[in-house]
Design a protein around this motif. Sequence first.
Motif, PDB file in Angstrom:
ATOM      1  N   LYS A   1       0.003   0.608  -4.154  1.00 46.56           N
ATOM      2  CA  LYS A   1       0.800   1.753  -4.592  1.00 46.56           C
ATOM      3  C   LYS A   1       2.244   1.375  -4.932  1.00 46.56           C
TER       4      LYS A   1
ATOM      5  N   SER B   1       0.815  -1.216   0.000  1.00 44.82           N
ATOM      6  CA  SER B   1       0.000   0.000   0.000  1.00 44.82           C
ATOM      7  C   SER B   1       0.851   1.271   0.000  1.00 44.82           C
ATOM      8  N   LYS B   2       2.196   1.067  -0.035  1.00 47.30           N
ATOM      9  CA  LYS B   2       3.104   2.221  -0.060  1.00 47.30           C
ATOM     10  C   LYS B   2       4.142   2.023  -1.162  1.00 47.30           C
TER      11      LYS B   2
END
Length: 456
Positions: A341, A310-311
């Motif tokens: 992401k 998610s990063k």
Amino acid sequence: MYVADTIAAISTPIGEGGIGIIRVSGPESLKILQSIFRHNSDGGLISHRFYYGNIIEPCSGDTLDEVLVVYMKAPNSFTREDVVEIHCHGGTLVLDKVLKLVLAKGGHLATPGEFTKRAFLNGRIDLLQAEAIIDIIRGKTDIALSVAQHQRAGALSEKFLQINNSLKKSLALFEAYIDFPDDEIGEHDNSLILAEVNSAEELALQLLSTYEEGRVIRDGVSVIIAGKPNVGKSSLLNALLQEQRAIVTSLPGTTRDLIEEIVNVNGLPVKLLDTAGIRKSGNLVEQEGIRMALERISTADLVLFLLDSSKPFDKDDEHAMEAFAASKLMLVLNKNDLPEKIVLPEHLKELPFVSISTLTGSGLNELKKQITDMFLHGKAVDSREYAALSRARHRDSLVKALEAIQRFKLNFEIGAPSEITSIDLGEALNAIGEITGETTPEDILDIIFGQFCIGK
């Protein structure tokens, strides 16, 4: 050296329990039992039947315990000697008193593994089957236990017997030629010798190829969960263990020490290690945790490189990856329950990977499957048909046998002197005998049987 005296030991774990068993083996077993056992049955003790009665201290006439006993007449026993088992109440003191009474009546305290060693020396089992008994006792998963049971029943022994027989046939033909040099070896005999040698070589190579799989089924593998701080390493450990073993917080750097647990992953014993997050830190305690993590990473069978999907992939991820770039890696992209992401660098895209969520459990079964497939090469092991090498001792001796076989084939082809060429076959047979126990040195036998507990 094997001496046919009478040995005795407690065969159940020390401590309180429902039943404790004292095992006695040797020529004086029945005589010792009869001197201390009182029961109401008429006549002597019939082999392989249980009898109820009391163990009596002969001098005082005091009852030491109310017991069940069984006598197993040679050769129909585990050691192929007369064997007696005394089933007492499972208390430390009562077992100790009964054992001391047996020893006072002429028994000797058994050394570790001596009962199994006698079974081996008396021809009831070979060395492979004896080692399988250790694996049964120490088996960590259903597959490991089932494979060990199959080996104890002789599955692996049968393979080595086939190799041994082929080598003996070829050596017999070859030595016949040496003994009768005036009768030239014909093409037919020549092809028979090579056929037997090739058969032995083919089976030996096949067995050698099973070593890595057999080793990991027996011993398991070491898998380290690694990555930068706060990507979910402890959460993954907890998810795989299905318990809250590691502390999980939103603060990076929570894990400072190594956390190690054994987990059954689809039948594969896996030693899981949760490590400190790899990063540059000024905290001395965290630095020590990172140093310990890096030390263990270098010896791990597999590193699960955990990333937060998610990063974005950042410098901390890159720094962590550099620390274990030389290791066997699998990418694990955590938090697939959140929008993705992360963009992986090109050099990571070729690695095996799986997407998971430690929060929802998504992808965990696929992760387990990939770990299992990586070490068992995608094969589902049918333990009923599976015979594999699992010990370095077996592998090393089999390599020696193969080297000797290959020397023989080369010398045979170039027409080297027969007396020299026959030595190669003899060395191959000797190496196979080291595995099965026929030619195993005494000091190696002591090491093998010393792995057992007293009483087995």
